[in-house]
Design an enzyme around this catalytic site. Structure first.
Site, PDB file in Angstrom:
ATOM      1  N   PHE A  65       0.815  -1.230   0.000  1.00  0.00           N
ATOM      2  CA  PHE A  65       0.000   0.000   0.000  1.00  0.00           C
ATOM      3  C   PHE A  65       0.849   1.281   0.000  1.00  0.00           C
ATOM      4  O   PHE A  65       0.319   2.388  -0.017  1.00  0.00           O
ATOM      5  CB  PHE A  65      -0.948   0.007   1.211  1.00  0.00           C
ATOM      6  CG  PHE A  65      -0.264  -0.141   2.548  1.00  0.00           C
ATOM      7  CD1 PHE A  65       0.278   0.964   3.187  1.00  0.00           C
ATOM      8  CD2 PHE A  65      -0.163  -1.388   3.164  1.00  0.00           C
ATOM      9  CE1 PHE A  65       0.914   0.834   4.417  1.00  0.00           C
ATOM     10  CE2 PHE A  65       0.475  -1.522   4.401  1.00  0.00           C
ATOM     11  CZ  PHE A  65       1.016  -0.407   5.027  1.00  0.00           C
ATOM     12  N   ARG A  98      -1.422   8.666  21.346  1.00  0.00           N
ATOM     13  CA  ARG A  98      -1.754   7.411  20.629  1.00  0.00           C
ATOM     14  C   ARG A  98      -3.091   6.848  21.134  1.00  0.00           C
ATOM     15  O   ARG A  98      -3.872   6.288  20.360  1.00  0.00           O
ATOM     16  CB  ARG A  98      -0.668   6.347  20.829  1.00  0.00           C
ATOM     17  CG  ARG A  98       0.648   6.594  20.102  1.00  0.00           C
ATOM     18  CD  ARG A  98       0.625   6.349  18.622  1.00  0.00           C
ATOM     19  NE  ARG A  98       0.469   4.978  18.195  1.00  0.00           N
ATOM     20  CZ  ARG A  98       0.655   4.550  16.946  1.00  0.00           C
ATOM     21  NH1 ARG A  98       1.024   5.409  15.999  1.00  0.00           N
ATOM     22  NH2 ARG A  98       0.468   3.315  16.620  1.00  0.00           N
ATOM     23  N   THR A 104      -4.346   1.850  14.408  1.00  0.00           N
ATOM     24  CA  THR A 104      -4.034   2.193  13.014  1.00  0.00           C
ATOM     25  C   THR A 104      -5.203   1.906  12.082  1.00  0.00           C
ATOM     26  O   THR A 104      -5.575   2.736  11.246  1.00  0.00           O
ATOM     27  CB  THR A 104      -2.795   1.381  12.561  1.00  0.00           C
ATOM     28  OG1 THR A 104      -1.746   1.585  13.512  1.00  0.00           O
ATOM     29  CG2 THR A 104      -2.340   1.796  11.179  1.00  0.00           C
ATOM     30  N   ARG A 115      -9.523   8.052  15.332  1.00  0.00           N
ATOM     31  CA  ARG A 115      -9.550   7.205  14.132  1.00  0.00           C
ATOM     32  C   ARG A 115     -10.821   6.366  14.069  1.00  0.00           C
ATOM     33  O   ARG A 115     -11.376   6.144  12.990  1.00  0.00           O
ATOM     34  CB  ARG A 115      -8.298   6.318  14.121  1.00  0.00           C
ATOM     35  CG  ARG A 115      -7.026   7.098  13.786  1.00  0.00           C
ATOM     36  CD  ARG A 115      -5.786   6.313  14.099  1.00  0.00           C
ATOM     37  NE  ARG A 115      -4.601   6.831  13.419  1.00  0.00           N
ATOM     38  CZ  ARG A 115      -3.397   6.292  13.541  1.00  0.00           C
ATOM     39  NH1 ARG A 115      -3.221   5.218  14.317  1.00  0.00           N
ATOM     40  NH2 ARG A 115      -2.372   6.798  12.884  1.00  0.00           N
ATOM     41  N   HIS A 132      -1.860  11.371  12.151  1.00  0.00           N
ATOM     42  CA  HIS A 132      -0.638  10.626  12.462  1.00  0.00           C
ATOM     43  C   HIS A 132      -0.237  10.958  13.888  1.00  0.00           C
ATOM     44  O   HIS A 132      -0.373  12.101  14.318  1.00  0.00           O
ATOM     45  CB  HIS A 132       0.509  11.018  11.521  1.00  0.00           C
ATOM     46  CG  HIS A 132       1.841  10.527  12.006  1.00  0.00           C
ATOM     47  ND1 HIS A 132       2.257   9.230  11.813  1.00  0.00           N
ATOM     48  CD2 HIS A 132       2.812  11.136  12.736  1.00  0.00           C
ATOM     49  CE1 HIS A 132       3.438   9.065  12.388  1.00  0.00           C
ATOM     50  NE2 HIS A 132       3.795  10.207  12.956  1.00  0.00           N
TER      51      HIS A 132
END
Ligand code: UDP
Ligand code: MG
Length: 155
Positions: A65, A98, A104, A115, A132
């Site tokens: 990817f 995080r 992710t 996310r 990010h």
């Protein structure tokens, strides 16, 4: 011990990726991140050259990817060719950011994380996860140097 000699006192890089900007999520994301009570010590809007994108995602260069990921970070997919880069500083900054960012893969991320709330997986299989966040101290230091000049960090 002074704050800055404490190993849990960290800086971490956050990028609001082109999908985050395109979806008008900047305010929401900054509000979510303010829950950490960390300090913002750097912030800038910047266009992402191919070289910068490749450098940032150097560790993923062998992944299938990767070419699509580089176009994504450059904003070529969203026709929004910029990102908002931020440096957050404070105790356990990396882990705190995080945690609020989420996993992710946006499908696996806690639904209330950034996310989990706003990310998606494209038909090409790229995780468009709007943000990010540096994953460890070594990466954070490397990434901050990539995106900021030393005098742009006001610690
Ligand atoms: N990514 C992807 N597919 C994967 C793994 C990663 O599209 O299977 C993308 C995703 O946008 C992710 C970025 O590549 O944020 C960097 O991957 P990394 O493993 O460093 O995850 P992160 O540190 O961003 O959680
Ligand atoms: Mg990473």
């Amino acid at each position: 011990m002074s704050k800055k000699n404490d190993s849990s006192f960290q800086q971490t890089l956050v990028l609001i990726k082109p999908d985050g900007l395109k979806k008008s999520l900047t305010g929401n994301i900054l509000t979510r991140l303010s829950e950490t009570k960390l300090n913002i010590v750097g912030a800038r809007v910047t266009k992402v050259s191919r070289k910068l994108a490749e450098n940032h995602y150097y560790h993923l260069r062998e992944k299938p990817f990767y070419p699509e990921l580089i176009l994504y970070l450059q904003g070529k997919i969203h026709k929004k060719e910029k990102i908002l880069a931020l440096v957050y500083e404070g105790k356990n900054a990396i882990k705190k950011v995080r945690q609020i960012a989420g996993a992710t893969n946006p499908e696996e991320a806690t639904p209330t994380s950034i996310r989990g709330s706003y990310g998606r997986i494209t038909t090409k299989g790229v995780y468009e996860n709007v943000i990010h966040a540096s994953s460890n101290e070594k990466e954070a230091q490397r990434e901050i140097k990539l995106w900021f000049k030393p005098n742009e960090i006001i610690s």
